[in-house]
Design a protein around this motif. Structure first.
Motif, PDB file in Angstrom:
ATOM      1  N   ASP A  25       0.857  -1.174   0.000  1.00 36.72           N
ATOM      2  CA  ASP A  25       0.000   0.000   0.000  1.00 36.72           C
ATOM      3  C   ASP A  25       0.903   1.238   0.000  1.00 36.72           C
ATOM      4  OD1 ASP A  25      -2.150  -1.739   0.115  1.00 36.72           O
ATOM      5  OD2 ASP A  25      -2.585  -1.390   2.236  1.00 36.72           O
ATOM      6  N   THR A  54      -2.316   1.744   6.724  1.00 32.71           N
ATOM      7  CA  THR A  54      -2.527   0.306   6.851  1.00 32.71           C
ATOM      8  C   THR A  54      -1.258  -0.398   7.329  1.00 32.71           C
ATOM      9  OG1 THR A  54      -1.866  -0.142   4.555  1.00 32.71           O
ATOM     10  CG2 THR A  54      -4.225   0.248   4.971  1.00 32.71           C
ATOM     11  N   ARG A  87      -4.257  -7.638   6.074  1.00 31.73           N
ATOM     12  CA  ARG A  87      -4.237  -6.175   5.945  1.00 31.73           C
ATOM     13  C   ARG A  87      -5.119  -5.591   7.031  1.00 31.73           C
ATOM     14  NH1 ARG A  87      -7.196  -2.059   3.211  1.00 31.73           N
ATOM     15  NH2 ARG A  87      -5.838  -0.475   2.300  1.00 31.73           N
ATOM     16  N   GLU A 112      -6.432  -1.820   8.753  1.00 27.77           N
ATOM     17  CA  GLU A 112      -6.496  -0.355   8.675  1.00 27.77           C
ATOM     18  C   GLU A 112      -6.355   0.201  10.077  1.00 27.77           C
ATOM     19  OE1 GLU A 112      -9.637   1.362   6.397  1.00 27.77           O
ATOM     20  OE2 GLU A 112      -9.495  -0.195   4.858  1.00 27.77           O
ATOM     21  N   SER A 149      -5.977   4.147  12.323  1.00 31.75           N
ATOM     22  CA  SER A 149      -6.152   5.590  12.171  1.00 31.75           C
ATOM     23  C   SER A 149      -4.786   6.266  12.240  1.00 31.75           C
ATOM     24  CB  SER A 149      -7.077   6.128  13.258  1.00 31.75           C
ATOM     25  OG  SER A 149      -6.516   5.884  14.526  1.00 31.75           O
TER      26      SER A 149
END
Length: 182
Positions: free
Chosen positions: A102, A126, A140, A142, A144
């Motif tokens: 990514d 990520t 994977r 995610e 913040s």
């Protein structure tokens, strides 16, 4: 030198630089033992495989760094967009593989016993996981903010990720650590 990895057994420190090189320094001699060019334009962090001659190097690929390089390295011409992890032979610098990531890969951590490679992707927000043998993506997550560095609690099967605030965060906003149960 954004990246640094120690091979204590062979008395070597591996470091990356924004001139697209890996530089190897002898820990006993304090001298540059080897220097080799690599195809990464923005090599950042390094992870060494203790069971082979492989070295994993994040190639960030940020436009801001590319502009810096164009203004400070004579004759610099971008040839690769980055956003990958390079797998190199650490004795020669030969490229073994290129793993797409990514946006903005930064930290890289190898969990050799589990055959897993973890990468923080700072711009994408990520954390990605790969099989360290086949290089296939296996996970994977995610988070913040901007994932930055990694630490592994192998016994607890937990990956810790330091999280930097975004530019829009208040100046006194506290940064954080994410806990990923593997």
């Amino acid at each position: 030198a954004p990246g640094l990895a120690l091979d204590a057994a062979n008395k070597r420190v591996y470091t990356s630089n924004l001139r697209g090189e890996v530089v190897v320094v002898g820990t006993d001699s304090g001298k540059v033992e080897q220097r080799f060019p690599i195809t990464a334009e923005q090599p950042m962090n390094i992870a060494l495989d203790p069971d082979s001659n492989r070295m994993f190097v994040t190639d960030q690929g940020l436009a801001m760094i590319r502009q810096y390089q164009a203004g400070s390295i004579e004759g610099f011409a971008s040839k690769h967009p980055g956003q990958r992890v390079l797998v190199l032979d650490r004795t020669t610098g030969r490229e073994i593989a290129s793993i797409a990531t990514d946006a903005g890969p930064l930290a890289v951590l190898l969990d050799a016993p589990r055959k897993r490679l973890y990468v923080t992707n700072r711009e994408a927000g990520t954390v990605t996981a790969y099989d360290s043998q086949t290089y296939a993506r296996t996970g994977r997550w995610e988070v913040s903010g901007h994932p930055n560095s990694l630490a592994l609690d192998a016994k607890g099967n937990v990956l810790y990720v330091s999280i930097k605030n975004g530019e829009d965060a208040a100046k006194d906003a506290k940064e954080s650590v994410a806990r990923i149960q593997l």
